[in-house]
Design a protein around this motif. Structure first.
Motif, PDB file in Angstrom:
ATOM      1  N   GLY A   7       6.637   5.483  -9.213  1.00 38.18           N
ATOM      2  CA  GLY A   7       7.592   5.480 -10.301  1.00 38.18           C
ATOM      3  C   GLY A   7       8.097   4.150 -10.610  1.00 38.18           C
ATOM      4  N   GLU A   8       8.687   3.459  -9.249  1.00 36.01           N
ATOM      5  CA  GLU A   8       9.361   2.343  -9.529  1.00 36.01           C
ATOM      6  C   GLU A   8       8.700   1.277  -8.629  1.00 36.01           C
ATOM      7  N   LYS A   9       8.147   0.174  -9.491  1.00 36.95           N
ATOM      8  CA  LYS A   9       7.265  -0.704  -8.770  1.00 36.95           C
ATOM      9  C   LYS A   9       8.171  -1.957  -8.402  1.00 36.95           C
ATOM     10  N   ASN A  10       9.107  -1.754  -7.653  1.00 40.32           N
ATOM     11  CA  ASN A  10      10.081  -2.814  -7.235  1.00 40.32           C
ATOM     12  C   ASN A  10       9.827  -3.475  -5.809  1.00 40.32           C
ATOM     13  N   ILE A  11      10.699  -4.487  -5.505  1.00 42.46           N
ATOM     14  CA  ILE A  11      10.387  -5.112  -4.255  1.00 42.46           C
ATOM     15  C   ILE A  11      10.571  -4.268  -3.157  1.00 42.46           C
ATOM     16  N   ARG A  12      11.260  -3.284  -3.106  1.00 46.43           N
ATOM     17  CA  ARG A  12      11.581  -2.316  -1.925  1.00 46.43           C
ATOM     18  C   ARG A  12      10.215  -1.512  -1.790  1.00 46.43           C
ATOM     19  N   ASN A  13       9.688  -1.037  -2.720  1.00 47.54           N
ATOM     20  CA  ASN A  13       8.422  -0.431  -2.705  1.00 47.54           C
ATOM     21  C   ASN A  13       6.922  -1.167  -2.451  1.00 47.54           C
ATOM     22  N   LEU A  14       7.315  -2.399  -2.828  1.00 40.89           N
ATOM     23  CA  LEU A  14       6.220  -3.608  -2.479  1.00 40.89           C
ATOM     24  C   LEU A  14       6.330  -3.584  -1.086  1.00 40.89           C
ATOM     25  N   GLY A  15       7.387  -3.768  -0.639  1.00 38.89           N
ATOM     26  CA  GLY A  15       7.873  -3.855   0.834  1.00 38.89           C
ATOM     27  C   GLY A  15       7.056  -2.979   1.867  1.00 38.89           C
ATOM     28  N   PHE A  16       7.310  -1.479   1.227  1.00 37.78           N
ATOM     29  CA  PHE A  16       6.535  -0.464   2.038  1.00 37.78           C
ATOM     30  C   PHE A  16       5.171  -0.766   2.084  1.00 37.78           C
ATOM     31  N   GLY A  17       4.550  -1.212   0.647  1.00 37.06           N
ATOM     32  CA  GLY A  17       3.073  -1.234   0.792  1.00 37.06           C
ATOM     33  C   GLY A  17       2.808  -2.487   1.696  1.00 37.06           C
ATOM     34  N   VAL A  18       3.217  -3.367   1.900  1.00 39.04           N
ATOM     35  CA  VAL A  18       2.899  -4.340   2.897  1.00 39.04           C
ATOM     36  C   VAL A  18       2.895  -3.968   4.035  1.00 39.04           C
ATOM     37  N   LEU A  19       3.871  -3.199   4.494  1.00 42.81           N
ATOM     38  CA  LEU A  19       4.012  -2.546   5.820  1.00 42.81           C
ATOM     39  C   LEU A  19       2.963  -1.656   5.943  1.00 42.81           C
ATOM     40  N   GLY A  20       2.558  -1.175   4.969  1.00 43.34           N
ATOM     41  CA  GLY A  20       1.208  -0.042   5.134  1.00 43.34           C
ATOM     42  C   GLY A  20       0.241  -0.934   5.536  1.00 43.34           C
ATOM     43  N   VAL A  21       0.021  -1.963   4.916  1.00 46.27           N
ATOM     44  CA  VAL A  21      -1.290  -3.028   5.062  1.00 46.27           C
ATOM     45  C   VAL A  21      -1.304  -3.205   6.533  1.00 46.27           C
ATOM     46  N   VAL A  22      -0.256  -3.758   7.140  1.00 46.34           N
ATOM     47  CA  VAL A  22       0.127  -4.020   8.405  1.00 46.34           C
ATOM     48  C   VAL A  22      -0.370  -3.242   9.381  1.00 46.34           C
ATOM     49  N   VAL A  23       0.321  -1.971   9.205  1.00 44.37           N
ATOM     50  CA  VAL A  23       0.012  -1.115  10.169  1.00 44.37           C
ATOM     51  C   VAL A  23      -1.459  -0.522  10.198  1.00 44.37           C
ATOM     52  N   ALA A  24      -2.003  -0.231   8.954  1.00 42.69           N
ATOM     53  CA  ALA A  24      -3.387   0.192   8.904  1.00 42.69           C
ATOM     54  C   ALA A  24      -4.331  -0.913   9.621  1.00 42.69           C
ATOM     55  N   ALA A  25      -4.156  -2.132   9.296  1.00 46.68           N
ATOM     56  CA  ALA A  25      -4.862  -3.355   9.732  1.00 46.68           C
ATOM     57  C   ALA A  25      -5.021  -3.289  11.090  1.00 46.68           C
ATOM     58  N   ILE A  26      -3.821  -2.915  11.882  1.00 49.83           N
ATOM     59  CA  ILE A  26      -3.597  -2.950  13.269  1.00 49.83           C
ATOM     60  C   ILE A  26      -4.327  -1.682  13.942  1.00 49.83           C
ATOM     61  N   LEU A  27      -4.236  -0.613  13.217  1.00 44.51           N
ATOM     62  CA  LEU A  27      -4.950   0.828  13.784  1.00 44.51           C
ATOM     63  C   LEU A  27      -6.259   0.715  13.758  1.00 44.51           C
ATOM     64  N   THR A  28      -6.722   0.091  12.489  1.00 41.94           N
ATOM     65  CA  THR A  28      -8.175   0.281  12.410  1.00 41.94           C
ATOM     66  C   THR A  28      -8.780  -0.967  13.103  1.00 41.94           C
ATOM     67  N   SER A  29      -8.200  -1.639  13.620  1.00 41.87           N
ATOM     68  CA  SER A  29      -8.764  -2.574  14.546  1.00 41.87           C
ATOM     69  C   SER A  29      -8.721  -2.315  16.015  1.00 41.87           C
ATOM     70  N   LEU A  30      -8.358  -1.081  16.392  1.00 35.08           N
ATOM     71  CA  LEU A  30      -8.275  -0.823  17.842  1.00 35.08           C
ATOM     72  C   LEU A  30      -9.821  -0.454  18.053  1.00 35.08           C
ATOM     73  N   PRO A  31     -10.242  -0.593  19.254  1.00 32.66           N
ATOM     74  CA  PRO A  31     -11.576  -0.280  19.510  1.00 32.66           C
ATOM     75  C   PRO A  31     -11.635   1.203  19.896  1.00 32.66           C
ATOM     76  N   PRO A  32     -12.644   1.839  19.424  1.00 30.71           N
ATOM     77  CA  PRO A  32     -12.840   3.257  19.732  1.00 30.71           C
ATOM     78  C   PRO A  32     -13.056   3.669  21.116  1.00 30.71           C
ATOM     79  N   ALA A  33     -12.285   4.800  21.295  1.00 33.80           N
ATOM     80  CA  ALA A  33     -12.483   5.518  22.420  1.00 33.80           C
ATOM     81  C   ALA A  33     -13.718   6.162  22.751  1.00 33.80           C
ATOM     82  N   GLU A  34     -14.046   6.135  24.152  1.00 33.51           N
ATOM     83  CA  GLU A  34     -15.246   6.895  24.670  1.00 33.51           C
ATOM     84  C   GLU A  34     -15.237   8.407  24.116  1.00 33.51           C
ATOM     85  N   ALA A  35     -16.448   8.866  23.563  1.00 33.35           N
ATOM     86  CA  ALA A  35     -16.578  10.233  23.401  1.00 33.35           C
ATOM     87  C   ALA A  35     -16.055  11.145  24.377  1.00 33.35           C
ATOM     88  N   ILE A  36     -15.123  12.102  24.238  1.00 33.91           N
ATOM     89  CA  ILE A  36     -14.897  13.105  25.152  1.00 33.91           C
ATOM     90  C   ILE A  36     -14.747  14.523  24.413  1.00 33.91           C
TER      91      ILE A  36
END
Length: 279
Positions: free
Chosen positions: A122-151
């Motif tokens: 609804g509101e494309k303001n600085i606060r919501n843009l900040g949450f978007g940037v946070l999402g980018v950082v968190v996802a980039a870190i998580l998806t860069s983790l090496p996969p675990a061995e199959a269990i």
């Protein structure tokens, strides 16, 4: 009241959700969102619980069925189950033989889905843009983790299912990729391909547990922080997009053209699904 056409549309949406959840990098929650059923889905799942069993005995099957919107959930379940039964072997084969083309297709899905979800903020303001940037950082870190061995332990598969289904409910978060990180993706896909009942049952139990536990929390978060949640999820999608990137230094001109066509095809599918919002 939904008519026959609307119920068929719901099954088709469930099929699309099931297809998305079979592959890393794409979320069934994203498909639910862009086809206009996301909030109804979360509310329907969140309403299930001990009171459902109580009402079943107190009010009867027919009344309880209507009260908890079971027809809606059943239609989606049928679509998801059909996708798993029909496509699990095919997707497993494509991942083995044409992984880059498959990833190009899903890259197109994600690229076209991102603006559709951002459109709903609804509101494309600085606060919501900040949450978007946070999402980018968190996802980039998580998806860069090496996969675990199959269990393949059923208990661990159930635990992974509970975690993975929570991600699958979120637009922009790939539950399949979470399963890869946990080392459960390969055993689950293999079990679906050969109908390993023990692993499938363990995974199903974990998914049901995660659904009932997480959906209520997600419903409250969406009710109170809708724009912030969507902004964060858009960031997740953008931050994880490198997982689907098919090009490398050795890619030839012909391959790049082929990949681009599959990206366009994926984007076209999302556009078609967006039209299903009216169904």
């Amino acid at each position: 009241m939904r008519g026959f056409k609307e119920w068929c549309g719901l099954i088709a949406k469930g099929f699309a959700m099931g297809t998305a959840d079979l592959v890393p990098g794409v979320s069934g929650g994203t498909i639910a969102f862009i086809t206009g059923i996301y909030e109804e889905l979360i509310s329907a799942i969140a309403n299930l619980g001990p009171t459902t069993v109580r009402d079943l005995f107190k009010e009867g099957i027919v009344s309880t069925w209507k009260k908890y919107n079971i027809n809606f959930l059943l239609a989606l379940f049928i679509g998801i189950a059909l996708a798993v039964l029909i496509l699990s072997k095919t997707i497993h084969y494509l991942q083995e033989t044409h992984p880059d083309h498959l990833m190009s297709f899903f890259l197109g899905l994600v690229l076209a889905s991102t603006p559709l979800i951002w459109r709903a903020v609804g509101e494309k303001n600085i606060r919501n843009l900040g949450f978007g940037v946070l999402g980018v950082v968190v996802a980039a870190i998580l998806t860069s983790l090496p996969p675990a061995e199959a269990i393949e332990s059923p208990i661990y598969i159930a635990f992974s299912g509970a975690i993975g289904i929570c991600a699958m409910l979120l637009p922009g978060v790939s539950g399949s990729f979470i399963l890869i990180v946990l080392g459960a993706y390969a055993p689950v896909i293999a079990a679906l391909a050969v109908f390993d009942f023990v692993i499938i049952l363990a995974f199903a139990v974990g998914c049901i547990t995660g659904l009932l536990a997480f959906s209520r929390l997600l419903k409250r978060v969406l009710n109170n922080y809708y724009d912030q949640t969507l902004s964060l999820l858009v960031g997740f999608m953008l931050g994880a997009i490198h997982v689907l990137w098919p090009l490398n230094e050795a890619s030839e001109t012909g391959e790049i053209t082929s990949f681009a066509l599959w990206v366009v095809l994926g984007a076209g599918v999302v556009t078609a699904l967006d039209k299903l919002r009216k169904v």
